[in-house]
Write a protein that holds these residues in place. Structure first.
Motif, PDB file in Angstrom:
ATOM      1  N   GLY A 206      -3.383  21.648  11.275  1.00  0.00           N
ATOM      2  CA  GLY A 206      -2.867  22.158  10.025  1.00  0.00           C
ATOM      3  C   GLY A 206      -3.387  21.379   8.840  1.00  0.00           C
ATOM      4  N   ARG A 207      -3.117  21.912   7.656  1.00  0.00           N
ATOM      5  CA  ARG A 207      -3.535  21.232   6.427  1.00  0.00           C
ATOM      6  C   ARG A 207      -2.746  19.938   6.268  1.00  0.00           C
ATOM      7  NH1 ARG A 207      -3.643  25.023   1.253  1.00  0.00           N
ATOM      8  NH2 ARG A 207      -3.837  22.900   0.408  1.00  0.00           N
ATOM      9  N   ARG A 208      -3.450  18.905   5.780  1.00  0.00           N
ATOM     10  CA  ARG A 208      -2.831  17.601   5.572  1.00  0.00           C
ATOM     11  C   ARG A 208      -3.051  17.176   4.126  1.00  0.00           C
ATOM     12  NH1 ARG A 208       0.738  15.717   8.700  1.00  0.00           N
ATOM     13  NH2 ARG A 208       0.016  13.576   8.476  1.00  0.00           N
ATOM     14  N   ASP A 209      -2.788  18.103   3.180  1.00  0.00           N
ATOM     15  CA  ASP A 209      -3.003  17.789   1.782  1.00  0.00           C
ATOM     16  C   ASP A 209      -1.904  16.878   1.278  1.00  0.00           C
ATOM     17  OD1 ASP A 209      -5.011  19.502   2.104  1.00  0.00           O
ATOM     18  OD2 ASP A 209      -4.127  21.160   0.967  1.00  0.00           O
ATOM     19  N   VAL A 210      -2.289  15.999   0.332  1.00  0.00           N
ATOM     20  CA  VAL A 210      -1.311  15.067  -0.205  1.00  0.00           C
ATOM     21  C   VAL A 210      -0.280  15.776  -1.059  1.00  0.00           C
ATOM     22  CG1 VAL A 210      -2.658  14.536  -2.279  1.00  0.00           C
ATOM     23  CG2 VAL A 210      -1.083  12.842  -1.377  1.00  0.00           C
ATOM     24  N   ALA A 211      -0.658  16.903  -1.648  1.00  0.00           N
ATOM     25  CA  ALA A 211       0.279  17.600  -2.515  1.00  0.00           C
ATOM     26  C   ALA A 211       1.234  18.492  -1.754  1.00  0.00           C
ATOM     27  CB  ALA A 211      -0.494  18.417  -3.553  1.00  0.00           C
ATOM     28  N   SER A 212       0.900  18.830  -0.503  1.00  0.00           N
ATOM     29  CA  SER A 212       1.748  19.742   0.255  1.00  0.00           C
ATOM     30  C   SER A 212       2.430  19.098   1.445  1.00  0.00           C
ATOM     31  CB  SER A 212       0.917  20.946   0.738  1.00  0.00           C
ATOM     32  OG  SER A 212      -0.143  20.490   1.564  1.00  0.00           O
ATOM     33  N   ALA A 213       1.874  17.985   1.948  1.00  0.00           N
ATOM     34  CA  ALA A 213       2.449  17.358   3.139  1.00  0.00           C
ATOM     35  C   ALA A 213       3.763  16.671   2.797  1.00  0.00           C
ATOM     36  CB  ALA A 213       1.464  16.357   3.724  1.00  0.00           C
ATOM     37  N   ARG A 214       4.688  16.724   3.725  1.00  0.00           N
ATOM     38  CA  ARG A 214       5.976  16.067   3.564  1.00  0.00           C
ATOM     39  C   ARG A 214       6.051  14.933   4.580  1.00  0.00           C
ATOM     40  NH1 ARG A 214       5.657  18.647  -0.276  1.00  0.00           N
ATOM     41  NH2 ARG A 214       7.176  20.008  -1.293  1.00  0.00           N
ATOM     42  N   PRO A 215       6.112  13.671   4.108  1.00  0.00           N
ATOM     43  CA  PRO A 215       6.154  12.542   5.045  1.00  0.00           C
ATOM     44  C   PRO A 215       7.368  12.634   5.966  1.00  0.00           C
ATOM     45  CG  PRO A 215       5.747  11.804   2.783  1.00  0.00           C
ATOM     46  CD  PRO A 215       6.150  13.251   2.709  1.00  0.00           C
ATOM     47  N   SER A 216       7.171  12.189   7.184  1.00  0.00           N
ATOM     48  CA  SER A 216       8.245  12.224   8.169  1.00  0.00           C
ATOM     49  C   SER A 216       9.262  11.130   7.881  1.00  0.00           C
ATOM     50  CB  SER A 216       7.661  12.047   9.572  1.00  0.00           C
ATOM     51  OG  SER A 216       7.054  10.759   9.677  1.00  0.00           O
ATOM     52  N   ARG A 217      10.415  11.249   8.524  1.00  0.00           N
ATOM     53  CA  ARG A 217      11.447  10.224   8.348  1.00  0.00           C
ATOM     54  C   ARG A 217      10.988   8.881   8.918  1.00  0.00           C
ATOM     55  NH1 ARG A 217      17.037  13.446  10.082  1.00  0.00           N
ATOM     56  NH2 ARG A 217      16.935  15.047   8.423  1.00  0.00           N
ATOM     57  N   ARG A 218      10.280   8.934  10.032  1.00  0.00           N
ATOM     58  CA  ARG A 218       9.792   7.683  10.627  1.00  0.00           C
ATOM     59  C   ARG A 218       8.869   6.949   9.661  1.00  0.00           C
ATOM     60  NH1 ARG A 218       7.166   8.416  16.370  1.00  0.00           N
ATOM     61  NH2 ARG A 218       9.281   9.226  16.656  1.00  0.00           N
ATOM     62  N   ARG A 219       7.969   7.685   9.002  1.00  0.00           N
ATOM     63  CA  ARG A 219       7.076   7.056   8.032  1.00  0.00           C
ATOM     64  C   ARG A 219       7.855   6.511   6.843  1.00  0.00           C
ATOM     65  NH1 ARG A 219       2.525  10.177   4.332  1.00  0.00           N
ATOM     66  NH2 ARG A 219       2.178   8.429   2.890  1.00  0.00           N
ATOM     67  N   THR A 220       8.859   7.248   6.413  1.00  0.00           N
ATOM     68  CA  THR A 220       9.658   6.783   5.277  1.00  0.00           C
ATOM     69  C   THR A 220      10.360   5.475   5.608  1.00  0.00           C
ATOM     70  OG1 THR A 220      10.002   9.074   4.563  1.00  0.00           O
ATOM     71  CG2 THR A 220      11.515   7.395   3.704  1.00  0.00           C
ATOM     72  N   VAL A 221      10.940   5.399   6.802  1.00  0.00           N
ATOM     73  CA  VAL A 221      11.621   4.159   7.200  1.00  0.00           C
ATOM     74  C   VAL A 221      10.626   3.000   7.286  1.00  0.00           C
ATOM     75  CG1 VAL A 221      12.877   3.044   9.080  1.00  0.00           C
ATOM     76  CG2 VAL A 221      13.486   5.369   8.383  1.00  0.00           C
ATOM     77  N   ALA A 222       9.449   3.274   7.846  1.00  0.00           N
ATOM     78  CA  ALA A 222       8.440   2.203   7.951  1.00  0.00           C
ATOM     79  C   ALA A 222       8.004   1.725   6.574  1.00  0.00           C
ATOM     80  CB  ALA A 222       7.243   2.709   8.747  1.00  0.00           C
ATOM     81  N   GLU A 223       7.799   2.670   5.651  1.00  0.00           N
ATOM     82  CA  GLU A 223       7.379   2.262   4.313  1.00  0.00           C
ATOM     83  C   GLU A 223       8.472   1.478   3.603  1.00  0.00           C
ATOM     84  OE1 GLU A 223       6.228   5.802   2.340  1.00  0.00           O
ATOM     85  OE2 GLU A 223       4.299   5.966   3.375  1.00  0.00           O
ATOM     86  N   LEU A 224       9.711   1.910   3.707  1.00  0.00           N
ATOM     87  CA  LEU A 224      10.804   1.177   3.069  1.00  0.00           C
ATOM     88  C   LEU A 224      10.952  -0.220   3.661  1.00  0.00           C
ATOM     89  CD1 LEU A 224      13.515   3.969   2.719  1.00  0.00           C
ATOM     90  CD2 LEU A 224      12.100   2.971   0.909  1.00  0.00           C
ATOM     91  N   THR A 225      10.745  -0.337   4.968  1.00  0.00           N
ATOM     92  CA  THR A 225      10.820  -1.666   5.598  1.00  0.00           C
ATOM     93  C   THR A 225       9.716  -2.576   5.068  1.00  0.00           C
ATOM     94  OG1 THR A 225      11.738  -0.666   7.594  1.00  0.00           O
ATOM     95  CG2 THR A 225      10.818  -2.892   7.787  1.00  0.00           C
ATOM     96  N   ALA A 226       8.493  -2.033   4.970  1.00  0.00           N
ATOM     97  CA  ALA A 226       7.377  -2.837   4.453  1.00  0.00           C
ATOM     98  C   ALA A 226       7.619  -3.256   3.008  1.00  0.00           C
ATOM     99  CB  ALA A 226       6.071  -2.053   4.560  1.00  0.00           C
ATOM    100  N   VAL A 227       8.136  -2.349   2.203  1.00  0.00           N
ATOM    101  CA  VAL A 227       8.425  -2.684   0.799  1.00  0.00           C
ATOM    102  C   VAL A 227       9.499  -3.753   0.711  1.00  0.00           C
ATOM    103  CG1 VAL A 227       9.364  -1.771  -1.352  1.00  0.00           C
ATOM    104  CG2 VAL A 227       7.627  -0.482  -0.101  1.00  0.00           C
TER     105      VAL A 227
END
Length: 920
Positions: free
Chosen positions: A453-474
């Motif tokens: 599928g398309r993986r455009d930055v303007a249309s893709a919705r990050p997964s919850r797992r990625r969100t948790v990983a990014e918040l942990t890194a921040v």
């Protein structure tokens, strides 16, 4: 032999690696070049640090002089209860030589490398013996004193200028021997007027004075070597001062040394000089390495009060003592290295992170280029393990030789350093290069699929797992930065200093990637109403950037942040040195009278010297009596207008010259004065009397308070209009010069013998005292430059990933009537959002990094060599050029690459481009 079943088809295995390398030789050579260059830089970094650290340790040991760095073992004279023969035997060279070997074994077993050629042993007196010869110099009427030393190896370390070496004649020497022979160094002979044949009468104990006849004058072969300089009095005499109460007139006398034959040691038992036996071990400076500093410090501590001391006493004498200042030298060097190390590692970690990201991007680019091929293999039944294994073999064939070549280049370019860190760095780079493509392929093709599928930055919705990983890194990054701000680089947060720009870059990259789609979505609809299609199409194309753009964005932000931080560090170091130099000198140059006021005409001659623009004359009295006459303060008489201009140009206490003008003092109004805060607090704002050096008095009143002033670098000073002083007190004794470039030789010729010349450039150079400082700056600059280069490469790789699609798009649009100018505009506008995002984000991240980390970073150690800084703490400040230039460079590179790509695609036909694009 294995039989083949009839009718069966023999499997034909194509050589995968050879086939792939022949299919894409350009990609293989590019990977090899990238790995070789990265491995070379990674291996060269620790070796460069080792070389600079070793050079800094050598410089520290050389500056400390052998009298501090030598290990001196002393044993008192033998027990008086022993017989005279036994006491004499213990002072003879044969007995001392046997113990000398045990001392060297104990020191080298510490382990501390010993320079045996500069080590020595012998017998000497520890107290000077007065020699009342009337022909010897007697500055205060006191007789000259001499140490008697019978040191082994005298003939091997000196050349005979006149006469011969001393000998022990007339049988074995004892405490009762009445005549001895001695030699002196040429400097001792010249200073004390001794020549061959001179006879000195040395007092004895319980015996008549014995005579010492000088038989030779020697020239040391290595005057600065440990043999002569561990005990400097052996080489040259010193003018000693008799202790007395403060303020009293002190008496002086000369102290020299008489060099006896090694066999004459027992004669010292008949003197009152408290003779001792000694063994001095000189460290082999070239064999000491900075990475062994902890072991060396422990070894010295063990020699002074540990197992080494016990071994020395067991082999020499139970009362033997070990003394050295090596521990202090090591401690000072360790403090310098610990202050510089975390700052240098900032650039290393930043550049290393960018290089690692580029290696990962290269693997990702290869995986994207072969996405269809790998997906087809998986669809036809190829196992994930088999695909990953073949890709690993394919990249290893290219990366392993390239990594070995890069390592060899680093070893040849930087010899004389440790091998293990360089090998480890090169292996890490090679392993990352080998694993990048297989791991990326394993992640992308773990599930069998043909179309994704398309993986455009303007249309893709990050997964919850990625969100948790990014918040942990921040959260982790924010916590680390706050810890650094609270503890500082010297408070155990050295690793955090190194990773700080990378941590801030991670936060910024994650935040910007999340925010980047928002303006694209909001601008897409208004752009559709525009008349031209280029703007709307470029914005739509920018919105189709793949979500994997976080990797190149992280590389760019890390590189820009590291460059901004590194530029701020280098700018802060430069400013600290300039500020320290100008506070000491007071101007671009300083000409000060050596003994009172300068002669008439010196100011005019100095003003005509090459490069001099302005001359400020100052009548300086170092010790003027203020108030009740018991308080001393430096008094400077100046021309208010010229001096105010100098203070403004140098930034040392700028003031209004009109506020200092006045012709009062004495019977008139008090003379307005500029004072330091300490003087102002001491005397207040009321008038008080000041007596100048010529005995005249003037009444002054403090009108201005400044912390610094050009004429005086201390904390106490008074500055007044010299028109209100007497003619003698107003005579210039100090000239402050402004100009560039200044010729030190011309200034010294103009000043003559009456004045000393000090240039700000020379004073500034004095602060770069260790190769560790200059080496750290060079490594820092190279690391920042390498990080910038890898950032540009990351930008190129990110643009190269979309190049085939862009080329095919331009070809299709040209068949629909798009002109070449519109094609160039389309590609440039398409690349601008990402480039602007990286440039603006990098500049903002760099600024935030400097502001966040400034409270925890102290540049005093790397900027100034002296322990006491004339500027206090040298802090970190934002350097605008370090923020602006890299950001502009990113924009220029992005726009330039887009323009070049549009120009290149325009040279080829549309049909060719469409076929190439479809094939890809």
């Amino acid at each position: 032999m294995k039989r083949v079943r009839r009718g069966a088809v023999k499997p034909v295995s194509a050589p995968w690696v050879r086939t792939r390398l022949r299919t894409a030789p350009g990609a293989a050579w590019a990977l090899a070049l990238l790995v070789a260059l990265t491995a070379c830089l990674a291996a060269a970094f620790p070796r460069a640090l080792d070389r600079y650290a070793d050079a800094g340790l050598d410089r520290a040991l050389t500056q400390a002089r052998p009298d501090r760095t030598g290990v001196l073992v002393t044993a008192p004279q033998p027990d008086p209860a022993l017989s005279a023969r036994e006491r004499a035997e213990s002072m003879r060279p044969e007995r001392l030589a046997g113990r000398y070997g045990k001392v060297l074994a104990a020191v080298e077993g510490a382990p501390l490398p010993v320079d045996r050629a500069q080590s020595a042993y012998g017998v000497r007196t520890t107290e000077g013996l007065p020699v009342p010869e009337p022909w010897l110099p007697q500055p205060s009427g006191l007789p000259a004193q001499f140490h008697l030393a019978a040191q082994a190896g005298l003939g091997d370390h000196a050349e005979i200028g006149s006469g011969r070496l001393p000998r022990a004649t007339g049988g074995p020497v004892t405490a009762a021997t009445g005549a001895l022979e001695a030699a002196v160094t040429a400097e001792t002979a010249r200073t004390l007027r001794i020549k061959v044949g001179s006879v000195l009468h040395v007092p004895g104990v319980e015996r008549a004075p014995f005579t010492v006849r000088v038989t030779g004058v020697l020239a040391p072969r290595d005057p600065d070597g440990a043999y002569w300089s561990t005990q400097p009095v052996l080489r040259k005499p010193s003018l000693m001062r008799v202790p007395g109460p403060p303020g009293a007139d002190h008496q002086h006398y000369w102290l020299g040394a008489l060099l006896l034959a090694p066999e004459a040691g027992p004669a010292l038992l008949g003197t009152a000089g408290t003779p001792v036996r000694y063994w001095q071990a000189a460290p082999r400076v070239g064999a000491l390495h900075a990475h062994d500093l902890s072991a060396l410090t422990s070894a010295v501590a063990g020699l002074e009060s540990g197992p080494g001391l016990r071994e020395v006493r067991a082999g020499v004498d139970p009362a033997a003592d070990v003394s050295t200042d090596l521990d202090e030298v090591f401690a000072a060097f360790g403090e310098l290295r610990s202050g510089i190390g975390p700052l240098v590692s900032v650039a290393a970690v930043g550049a290393g992170t960018v290089a690692g990201v580029v290696l990962l991007m290269a693997g990702g680019l290869a995986a994207d280029r072969r996405r269809a091929e790998l997906a087809l293999l998986r669809a036809r039944g190829a196992s994930l393990r088999g695909v990953v294994g073949r890709l690993l073999a394919e990249t290893s064939v290219v990366a392993l030789p390239a990594g070995a070549l890069g390592l060899a280049a680093a070893l040849l370019a930087l010899p004389g350093a440790r091998l293990a860190p360089a090998v480890g760095a090169a292996v890490a780079v090679t392993a990352a290069a080998c694993a990048a493509l297989p791991l990326r392929a394993a992640v992308a093709h773990r599930a069998v699929r043909v179309h994704g599928g398309r993986r455009d930055v303007a249309s893709a919705r990050p997964s919850r797992r990625r969100t948790v990983a990014e918040l942990t890194a921040v959260a982790l990054a924010l916590g680390a930065v706050e810890t650094l701000r609270r503890s500082g680089a010297s408070g155990g947060a050295g690793d955090l200093v190194s990773a700080a720009p990378v941590l801030v870059g991670v936060i910024a990259a994650l935040v910007l990637v999340r925010l980047y789609p928002l303006p694209l979505r909001r601008l897409a609809r208004p752009a559709g109403r525009l008349r031209g299609a280029v703007g709307h199409l470029a914005l739509a194309r920018a919105g189709r950037t793949p979500v994997s753009a976080v990797l190149p964005l992280l590389a760019l932000l890390t590189a820009l942040t590291t460059a901004a931080f590194g530029g701020s560090v280098l700018a802060g170091v430069t400013d600290a040195r300039d500020q320290a130099a100008v506070r000491v000198v007071g101007a671009d140059a300083r000409v000060q009278g050596t003994d009172g006021p300068l002669p008439d005409g010196v100011s005019e001659r100095v003003g005509r010297a090459s490069g001099v623009r302005e001359v400020a004359e100052v009548g300086l009295t170092d010790q003027a009596n203020a108030g009740d006459g018991k308080q001393k303060v430096p008094l400077a008489g100046v021309d208010p207008g010229a001096y105010a201009g100098l203070a403004a140009r140098t930034g040392l206490g700028a003031f209004d010259g009109d506020a200092l003008e006045g012709h009062g003092g004495g019977a008139g109004q008090p003379l307005p004065a500029l004072a330091s805060p300490a003087v102002a607090e001491r005397f207040g704002t009321g008038p008080f009397s000041v007596r100048a050096g010529d005995g005249t008095s003037v009444t002054v009143r403090i009108a201005l308070v400044r912390a610094f002033t050009p004429a005086v670098s201390g904390d106490d000073f008074l500055v007044v209009d010299r028109a209100g002083l007497s003619d003698e007190a107003a005579r210039p004794s100090l000239l402050l010069l402004t100009g560039d470039p200044l010729d030190a030789g011309a200034l010294r010729r103009a000043a003559g013998d009456a004045g000393s010349v000090l240039l700000r450039s020379a004073e500034r150079g004095r602060y770069v005292d260790s190769p560790l400082q200059s080496g750290a700056e060079r490594v820092y600059a190279v690391a920042v430059a390498a990080g910038a280069g890898y950032a540009v490469l990351a930008l190129l790789l990110s643009l190269l990933r979309a190049a085939p699609e862009r080329t095919a798009l331009l070809a299709r649009l040209r068949t629909m009537g798009l002109t070449r100018a519109q094609g160039r505009r389309l590609l440039v506008l398409e690349s601008l959002p990402q480039a602007v995002l990286a440039a603006a984000g990098g500049a903002l991240t760099g600024w935030a990094t400097v502001r966040l980390l400034a409270p925890g970073v102290d540049l005093t150690t790397i900027a100034l060599a002296t322990a006491s800084s004339p500027v206090g703490r040298a802090g970190l400040r934002t350097d605008p050029w370090s923020l602006a230039l890299p950001a502009v460079a990113v924009l220029v590179v992005a726009v330039g690459v887009a323009g070049v790509q549009a120009w290149w695609s325009g040279r080829r036909g549309s049909v060719t481009e469409l076929r190439a694009g479809d094939a890809r």
